[in-house]
Design a protein around this motif. Sequence first.
Motif, PDB file in Angstrom:
ATOM      1  N   ALA A 420     -14.081   7.266  15.078  1.00 36.89           N
ATOM      2  CA  ALA A 420     -13.791   5.613  14.831  1.00 36.89           C
ATOM      3  C   ALA A 420     -12.699   5.656  13.445  1.00 36.89           C
ATOM      4  O   ALA A 420     -11.810   5.074  13.620  1.00 36.89           O
ATOM      5  CB  ALA A 420     -14.986   5.189  14.153  1.00 36.89           C
ATOM      6  N   LEU A 421     -13.101   6.394  12.427  1.00 36.07           N
ATOM      7  CA  LEU A 421     -11.996   6.454  11.426  1.00 36.07           C
ATOM      8  C   LEU A 421     -10.820   7.063  11.843  1.00 36.07           C
ATOM      9  O   LEU A 421      -9.777   6.331  11.293  1.00 36.07           O
ATOM     10  CB  LEU A 421     -12.768   7.100  10.256  1.00 36.07           C
ATOM     11  N   LEU A 422     -10.672   7.975  12.502  1.00 35.71           N
ATOM     12  CA  LEU A 422      -9.301   8.470  13.073  1.00 35.71           C
ATOM     13  C   LEU A 422      -8.760   7.466  13.821  1.00 35.71           C
ATOM     14  O   LEU A 422      -7.417   7.185  13.530  1.00 35.71           O
ATOM     15  CB  LEU A 422      -9.516   9.800  13.813  1.00 35.71           C
ATOM     16  N   GLY A 423      -9.387   6.885  14.800  1.00 40.64           N
ATOM     17  CA  GLY A 423      -8.562   5.607  15.396  1.00 40.64           C
ATOM     18  C   GLY A 423      -8.125   4.547  14.713  1.00 40.64           C
ATOM     19  O   GLY A 423      -7.277   4.227  14.925  1.00 40.64           O
ATOM     20  N   LEU A 424      -9.044   4.342  13.698  1.00 38.15           N
ATOM     21  CA  LEU A 424      -8.585   3.044  12.905  1.00 38.15           C
ATOM     22  C   LEU A 424      -7.449   3.437  12.022  1.00 38.15           C
ATOM     23  O   LEU A 424      -6.350   2.756  12.013  1.00 38.15           O
ATOM     24  CB  LEU A 424      -9.896   2.822  11.945  1.00 38.15           C
ATOM     25  N   SER A 425      -7.447   4.636  11.412  1.00 40.33           N
ATOM     26  CA  SER A 425      -6.367   5.051  10.832  1.00 40.33           C
ATOM     27  C   SER A 425      -5.115   5.232  11.647  1.00 40.33           C
ATOM     28  O   SER A 425      -4.038   4.816  10.841  1.00 40.33           O
ATOM     29  CB  SER A 425      -6.722   6.369   9.872  1.00 40.33           C
ATOM     30  N   LEU A 426      -5.088   5.983  12.844  1.00 40.20           N
ATOM     31  CA  LEU A 426      -3.943   6.267  13.255  1.00 40.20           C
ATOM     32  C   LEU A 426      -3.377   4.986  13.996  1.00 40.20           C
ATOM     33  O   LEU A 426      -2.239   4.882  14.311  1.00 40.20           O
ATOM     34  CB  LEU A 426      -4.127   7.306  14.517  1.00 40.20           C
ATOM     35  N   GLY A 427      -4.347   3.763  14.308  1.00 42.38           N
ATOM     36  CA  GLY A 427      -3.765   2.736  14.519  1.00 42.38           C
ATOM     37  C   GLY A 427      -3.128   1.723  13.452  1.00 42.38           C
ATOM     38  O   GLY A 427      -2.409   0.892  13.591  1.00 42.38           O
ATOM     39  N   LEU A 479      -3.947  -8.309  13.108  1.00 44.19           N
ATOM     40  CA  LEU A 479      -3.878  -7.488  14.239  1.00 44.19           C
ATOM     41  C   LEU A 479      -5.031  -6.400  14.468  1.00 44.19           C
ATOM     42  O   LEU A 479      -5.128  -5.647  15.407  1.00 44.19           O
ATOM     43  CB  LEU A 479      -2.401  -7.015  14.162  1.00 44.19           C
ATOM     44  N   SER A 480      -5.627  -6.116  13.112  1.00 43.87           N
ATOM     45  CA  SER A 480      -6.685  -4.808  13.130  1.00 43.87           C
ATOM     46  C   SER A 480      -8.065  -5.471  13.483  1.00 43.87           C
ATOM     47  O   SER A 480      -8.734  -4.493  13.441  1.00 43.87           O
ATOM     48  CB  SER A 480      -6.148  -4.269  11.611  1.00 43.87           C
ATOM     49  N   VAL A 481      -8.183  -6.590  13.845  1.00 48.36           N
ATOM     50  CA  VAL A 481      -9.431  -6.962  14.008  1.00 48.36           C
ATOM     51  C   VAL A 481     -10.109  -6.177  15.226  1.00 48.36           C
ATOM     52  O   VAL A 481     -11.310  -6.036  15.053  1.00 48.36           O
ATOM     53  CB  VAL A 481      -9.468  -8.564  14.418  1.00 48.36           C
ATOM     54  N   PRO A 482      -9.237  -5.983  16.120  1.00 46.84           N
ATOM     55  CA  PRO A 482     -10.249  -5.314  17.485  1.00 46.84           C
ATOM     56  C   PRO A 482     -10.704  -3.731  16.917  1.00 46.84           C
ATOM     57  O   PRO A 482     -11.890  -3.578  17.056  1.00 46.84           O
ATOM     58  CB  PRO A 482      -8.936  -5.121  18.558  1.00 46.84           C
ATOM     59  N   ALA A 483      -9.918  -3.238  16.402  1.00 44.57           N
ATOM     60  CA  ALA A 483     -10.079  -1.945  15.815  1.00 44.57           C
ATOM     61  C   ALA A 483     -11.190  -1.693  14.631  1.00 44.57           C
ATOM     62  O   ALA A 483     -12.113  -1.125  14.675  1.00 44.57           O
ATOM     63  CB  ALA A 483      -8.989  -0.984  15.558  1.00 44.57           C
ATOM     64  N   VAL A 484     -11.015  -2.924  13.539  1.00 35.89           N
ATOM     65  CA  VAL A 484     -11.993  -2.771  12.636  1.00 35.89           C
ATOM     66  C   VAL A 484     -13.322  -3.408  13.289  1.00 35.89           C
ATOM     67  O   VAL A 484     -14.438  -2.781  12.691  1.00 35.89           O
ATOM     68  CB  VAL A 484     -11.519  -4.022  11.544  1.00 35.89           C
ATOM     69  N   GLY A 485     -13.368  -4.269  14.115  1.00 42.73           N
ATOM     70  CA  GLY A 485     -14.620  -4.649  14.843  1.00 42.73           C
ATOM     71  C   GLY A 485     -15.180  -3.569  15.613  1.00 42.73           C
ATOM     72  O   GLY A 485     -16.606  -3.517  15.270  1.00 42.73           O
ATOM     73  N   LEU A 486     -14.663  -3.069  16.235  1.00 46.27           N
ATOM     74  CA  LEU A 486     -15.142  -1.670  16.850  1.00 46.27           C
ATOM     75  C   LEU A 486     -15.893  -0.751  15.877  1.00 46.27           C
ATOM     76  O   LEU A 486     -16.908  -0.148  16.359  1.00 46.27           O
ATOM     77  CB  LEU A 486     -14.369  -1.151  17.919  1.00 46.27           C
ATOM     78  N   ALA A 508      -3.659   2.212  20.300  1.00 48.52           N
ATOM     79  CA  ALA A 508      -2.837   1.604  21.417  1.00 48.52           C
ATOM     80  C   ALA A 508      -2.220   0.252  20.514  1.00 48.52           C
ATOM     81  O   ALA A 508      -0.977  -0.218  20.991  1.00 48.52           O
ATOM     82  CB  ALA A 508      -3.723   1.205  22.635  1.00 48.52           C
ATOM     83  N   VAL A 509      -3.250  -0.483  20.047  1.00 50.73           N
ATOM     84  CA  VAL A 509      -2.692  -1.710  19.270  1.00 50.73           C
ATOM     85  C   VAL A 509      -1.533  -1.417  18.329  1.00 50.73           C
ATOM     86  O   VAL A 509      -0.410  -1.908  18.182  1.00 50.73           O
ATOM     87  CB  VAL A 509      -3.812  -2.456  18.665  1.00 50.73           C
ATOM     88  N   GLY A 510      -1.591  -0.377  17.609  1.00 51.52           N
ATOM     89  CA  GLY A 510      -0.625   0.097  16.580  1.00 51.52           C
ATOM     90  C   GLY A 510       0.601   0.414  17.166  1.00 51.52           C
ATOM     91  O   GLY A 510       1.537  -0.118  16.610  1.00 51.52           O
ATOM     92  N   ILE A 511       0.610   1.146  18.314  1.00 47.32           N
ATOM     93  CA  ILE A 511       2.015   1.424  18.944  1.00 47.32           C
ATOM     94  C   ILE A 511       2.545   0.388  19.412  1.00 47.32           C
ATOM     95  O   ILE A 511       3.785   0.231  19.348  1.00 47.32           O
ATOM     96  CB  ILE A 511       1.507   2.781  20.039  1.00 47.32           C
ATOM     97  N   ALA A 512       1.755  -0.508  20.071  1.00 41.36           N
ATOM     98  CA  ALA A 512       2.534  -1.943  20.594  1.00 41.36           C
ATOM     99  C   ALA A 512       3.077  -2.752  19.488  1.00 41.36           C
ATOM    100  O   ALA A 512       4.047  -3.268  19.862  1.00 41.36           O
ATOM    101  CB  ALA A 512       1.346  -2.489  21.577  1.00 41.36           C
ATOM    102  N   THR A 513       2.300  -3.022  18.397  1.00 42.65           N
ATOM    103  CA  THR A 513       2.884  -3.618  17.386  1.00 42.65           C
ATOM    104  C   THR A 513       4.150  -3.035  16.750  1.00 42.65           C
ATOM    105  O   THR A 513       5.042  -3.819  16.525  1.00 42.65           O
ATOM    106  CB  THR A 513       1.454  -3.740  16.013  1.00 42.65           C
ATOM    107  N   LEU A 514       4.092  -1.690  16.394  1.00 43.26           N
ATOM    108  CA  LEU A 514       5.263  -0.999  16.074  1.00 43.26           C
ATOM    109  C   LEU A 514       6.554  -1.428  17.089  1.00 43.26           C
ATOM    110  O   LEU A 514       7.795  -1.512  16.609  1.00 43.26           O
ATOM    111  CB  LEU A 514       4.892   0.318  16.009  1.00 43.26           C
ATOM    112  N   LEU A 515       6.314  -1.296  18.349  1.00 41.70           N
ATOM    113  CA  LEU A 515       7.359  -1.398  19.306  1.00 41.70           C
ATOM    114  C   LEU A 515       7.802  -2.858  19.111  1.00 41.70           C
ATOM    115  O   LEU A 515       9.229  -3.250  18.792  1.00 41.70           O
ATOM    116  CB  LEU A 515       7.135  -1.075  20.737  1.00 41.70           C
TER     117      LEU A 515
END
Length: 540
Positions: A420-427, A479-486, A508-515
């Motif tokens: 979870a922390l890895l996904g949140l940080s990498l996002g 934009l972090s609400v989905p990852a933070v909520g999970l 996934a959300v992070g990369i989309a936001t970056l693009l």
Amino acid sequence: MVAQLVRLKLTLLVNTFRRSVWQTVGLVVASLYALGLVTTIVVAAVATGAYDPAAAGLVLTLGGALAVLGWWLIPVFLFGVDATLDPHRFVTFAIPRRTLLTGLALAACISVPGIATVLAALGSSLAWWRAPAVLPIALLSAALGVATCVVGSRAVTTALAPLLESRRYREVLAIVALAAVVLVGPAISSVMQALGVAEKEVDGSSVTVTVGGGEGLVRAAEQLAGIVAWTPFGAAWSLPATLYDGDRAAFAGRLAVALASLALLWLVWDRALARSLVTPAGGGRGSEARGLGWFGRFPATPLGAVAARCTTYWLRDPRYSGSLAIVPLLPIVLYVSGGASGVPIVLIVGPVVAWVLGFAVSNDVAYDYTAFALHVSTSTDGRTDRWGRALPVLLFGVPLVVLLVALSVVLTGRPDMLPALLGLSLGTLPLSLGVASAISSRFLYPVPKPGESPLKQPQGAAVATMVAQLLALLITAGLSVPAVGLTIWSVATGNIALGWAVLLVGPAVGIATLLVGIRIGARTYDRRAPELLQQVLSFP
């Protein structure tokens, strides 16, 4: 001539309101903050003096010592601050050095920090209003204390001017200053915890006895004040309390220390100024270039050139490298703070560092300063500029964030939270980077120029910085609400499967936001590049 120097400084201070809107706003905000702080200090001093004069003397001695320490050390870290009356500009006027020193000392008080210090010192002397015999000594103490602040500050900065001219010295000093600022909180927390526990020897054995934190703090403060009162930092400020206690011998000794310290500081300033006026420090030797550095490691393309330059900035410019230098300290800060509160807040170090690194490029164009003209003159397109600034952050940010997340779960013994922390940080890293890439082509604010201290806060930058940071933080948080909520759901329920879901959703959300962010930022950049250059060059 002394009066002329003071009038000149007053004129320069008034003209600050005419330079730019941001400078005016920044100066007004700083003035209001200083006025509120001075009012609080004076009211607290008067109230404490009416209730307990001994406690007022203790607080004023330690507070005055901190003021002196701040005046002496802060200009060393914020080199180049308040150079409006540079002594070298008066070399051709044949002004006697003693007159020049007196004028510069009085003119140093004509600034927001100087006026605030004078008002706070004079107002704090009213703490002895119930002891009329002590009040004249309190006013003398205030005058000596302010003089120690100002003359000591000028003596230290003038004596260290040859070292401060060295770029390498300034870079190391700035990074050390940032590290010290970061560690202040944990240090105070550790001291406060230690004050609550004392050791008492019983029958040859050491027994730990818990005492009240307030009592321990008071005893430690009394001991510290007793020592500081015999040093140049606190001797002047301790005079009223010493006279109130009736210790005439200590009063005479501390007065001698205060006067001798002021005389010695004046002598050091006089000699250092004489040396600098005759043989001014140079800019230092230029460093010899060896190889192409990062330019030889990136592709020979416009994108590679921008990425190589930005990577060089991150590693060699203290305004960037200072941010990297404090990253290893964050786990320590959070671990100590969590130990004091019993909450393992060190677990958030990964997402926090990811957000900080991503947001760091939010004002990259302003950090370029005149170098940004190269982008405009070579018609560098927005896509190249945005990706060139983002790639270095991704290259070193991803492994750094992964390492910090792994360290945090090891320190807290919670390996189940790794996915979870890895996904949140990498996002968070690409998400924050995407938001910063979008807003950085629209909102700019003044920053320290190349070669200046990263701790220096340009006039007019405080409000703009807060607005930009708040805007970026709100967008990133939304934009972090989905990852933070999970992540919260996974931690609350102990469901490891949800943690693995975060590892997929967050990036996934992070990369989309970056693009999307780089695309928006590139379009804005292409449309506003000349305006951005004009705005950067207009910064004071």
